[in-house]
Design a protein around this motif. Structure first.
Motif, PDB file in Angstrom:
ATOM      1  N   VAL A   1       0.842  -1.197   0.000  1.00 60.53           N
ATOM      2  CA  VAL A   1       0.000   0.000   0.000  1.00 60.53           C
ATOM      3  C   VAL A   1       0.877   1.247   0.000  1.00 60.53           C
ATOM      4  CG1 VAL A   1      -1.872   1.210   1.197  1.00 60.53           C
ATOM      5  CG2 VAL A   1      -1.702  -1.285   1.359  1.00 60.53           C
ATOM      6  N   PHE A   2       0.532   2.198  -0.861  1.00 58.01           N
ATOM      7  CA  PHE A   2       1.257   3.468  -0.879  1.00 58.01           C
ATOM      8  C   PHE A   2       0.291   4.614  -0.650  1.00 58.01           C
ATOM      9  CE2 PHE A   2       3.271   7.108  -3.222  1.00 58.01           C
ATOM     10  CZ  PHE A   2       4.295   7.301  -2.300  1.00 58.01           C
ATOM     11  N   VAL A   3       0.567   5.438   0.357  1.00 56.22           N
ATOM     12  CA  VAL A   3      -0.198   6.652   0.645  1.00 56.22           C
ATOM     13  C   VAL A   3       0.732   7.835   0.470  1.00 56.22           C
ATOM     14  CG1 VAL A   3       0.249   6.395   3.144  1.00 56.22           C
ATOM     15  CG2 VAL A   3      -1.599   7.894   2.364  1.00 56.22           C
ATOM     16  N   TRP A   4       0.262   8.884  -0.189  1.00 53.23           N
ATOM     17  CA  TRP A   4       1.113  10.040  -0.455  1.00 53.23           C
ATOM     18  C   TRP A   4       0.358  11.330  -0.175  1.00 53.23           C
ATOM     19  CZ3 TRP A   4      -1.582   7.258  -3.904  1.00 53.23           C
ATOM     20  CH2 TRP A   4      -2.297   7.910  -4.900  1.00 53.23           C
ATOM     21  N   ASP A   5       1.138  12.383   0.017  1.00 54.75           N
ATOM     22  CA  ASP A   5       0.576  13.676   0.384  1.00 54.75           C
ATOM     23  C   ASP A   5      -0.103  14.366  -0.785  1.00 54.75           C
ATOM     24  OD1 ASP A   5       1.444  13.961   3.125  1.00 54.75           O
ATOM     25  OD2 ASP A   5       3.479  14.258   2.379  1.00 54.75           O
ATOM     26  N   MET A   6      -1.270  14.975  -0.513  1.00 56.41           N
ATOM     27  CA  MET A   6      -1.744  16.029  -1.399  1.00 56.41           C
ATOM     28  C   MET A   6      -0.678  17.123  -1.439  1.00 56.41           C
ATOM     29  SD  MET A   6      -5.686  16.811  -0.417  1.00 56.41           S
ATOM     30  CE  MET A   6      -7.032  16.035  -1.304  1.00 56.41           C
TER      31      MET A   6
END
Length: 363
Positions: free
Chosen positions: A142-147
């Motif tokens: 899973v990859f989560v990234w910043d707005m």
């Protein structure tokens, strides 16, 4: 979220509650395609205007630099690493990579964009960490990234005039990054985000067929177009006599499996009677109506809370071949300092652009 100084005709921007609820309903009723061929022509037109409206007819070339990955933490059944990579020369996407500890022959991949929540910024908050870790324990990378302008992404403000274009480029490069992870199965790639992350989810799904499964949470609406410059600050919905809305954009996912998650306290309150029936009609053109689902929580609010995550986990288990017996959300929530990419030991690279003006020139 305030809009930056406009650089586009306001007549071509569809901001916030651009339609009334009735207008949104009527628009969909008048845009039910008569055939699959008609829908394919319409969806191609929608994609063309999205690309034209965000000035992205051609994707910029990928940057050849290696990603920055550091501070691996071993948690209960998963690991977390801090990540940055260039989506454009001198602009860094910042996020966290969650991986299962349990070895598998291959791994599903899930992109997890976030919405406009703060205190702390959404990438770091408890709900985001729980959903990413829960999916990783079940067997997904899973990859989560910043707005842009959130979390570690401080090279620019969130209200940069072309935020929609930049975030879309970041989404596509985030997908490239996820697919570069050894063992990730390109046939099991999903995206799920809430609110503005829901917007990123259905736009990415519309533009990139590498996304095989989509779960836009608390965002798909026939009348609400997104209230932020990163969602409706460029003319992707309207040009001259041409008009679309976010439900039509979401429908481009068809016939790929999709779950709408909605609630009773925001612009998704009509999903069971307006947006979902329209999407069923589009999927029916492919004889795949069962592949679109809606979980509606009329007594809930605008978030990605426990019951919304429960619905998402069930969908992901079904389509990504995850192991539901391993589902366990984390007890330990990491701090923003622990999850941050840039710190005294890992400074922002020297080639990083700084300021909205510099990045707008790049765009």
């Amino acid at each position: 979220i305030a809009f930056a100084t406009p650089v586009f005709s306001q007549a071509e921007l569809c901001v916030g509650n651009y339609f009334t609820e009735k207008q949104g309903y009527d628009f969909l009723q008048s845009h039910v395609p008569v055939s699959l061929e008609a829908w394919k022509e319409r969806s191609a037109q929608i994609i063309r205007q999205i690309r034209s409206g965000m000035q992205l007819e051609q994707m910029p070339a990928p940057v050849a630099s290696a990603p920055i990955i550091h501070s691996r933490r071993v948690m209960d059944g998963y690991t977390v690493e801090n990540v940055a990579f260039e989506s454009l020369p001198g602009f860094y996407v910042t996020g966290n990579l969650y991986r299962p500890i349990r070895q598998q022959k291959s791994y599903a991949g899930v992109l997890s964009p976030h919405g406009h929540f703060s205190n702390p910024d959404t990438r770091f908050n408890e709900d985001t960490q729980k959903r990413c870790a829960g999916l990783a324990r079940m067997g997904a990378v899973v990859f989560v990234w910043d707005m842009v302008g959130y979390g570690d992404s401080k090279q620019i403000t969130h209200t940069i005039a072309k935020a929609l274009k930049l975030q879309t480029i970041n989404s596509i490069r985030a997908l490239d990054f996820l697919l570069s992870i050894p063992g990730v199965d390109s046939n099991r790639i999903a995206v799920t985000g809430e609110s503005g992350g829901g917007t990123q989810s259905f736009i990415l799904t519309a533009l990139d067929n590498r996304i095989k499964f989509a779960v836009p949470c608390v965002m798909v609406s026939a009348h609400f177009f997104g209230g932020c410059v990163c969602e409706s600050g460029m003319p992707i919905h309207k040009k001259g006599d041409y008009q679309t809305n976010n439900t039509e954009i979401a429908a481009i996912a068809a016939p790929r499996p999709m779950l709408l998650i909605s609630d009773g306290a925001d612009w998704t309150k009509n999903n069971p009677t307006t947006e979902y029936p329209y999407l069923q009609k589009i999927y029916a053109l492919y004889n795949q109506q069962p592949l679109v689902e809606n979980v509606h929580l009329p007594n809930e609010k605008h978030d990605y809370g426990p019951s919304k995550r429960k619905a998402m986990y069930a969908f992901m288990t079904k389509y990504l071949q995850l192991d539901a017996t391993q589902l366990k959300e984390p007890v330990t929530i990491l701090t923003q300092a622990e999850l941050s990419v840039f710190d005294p030991l890992h400074p922002l690279p020297a080639n990083a652009l700084k300021g909205d003006a510099a990045v707008l020139v790049l765009l």
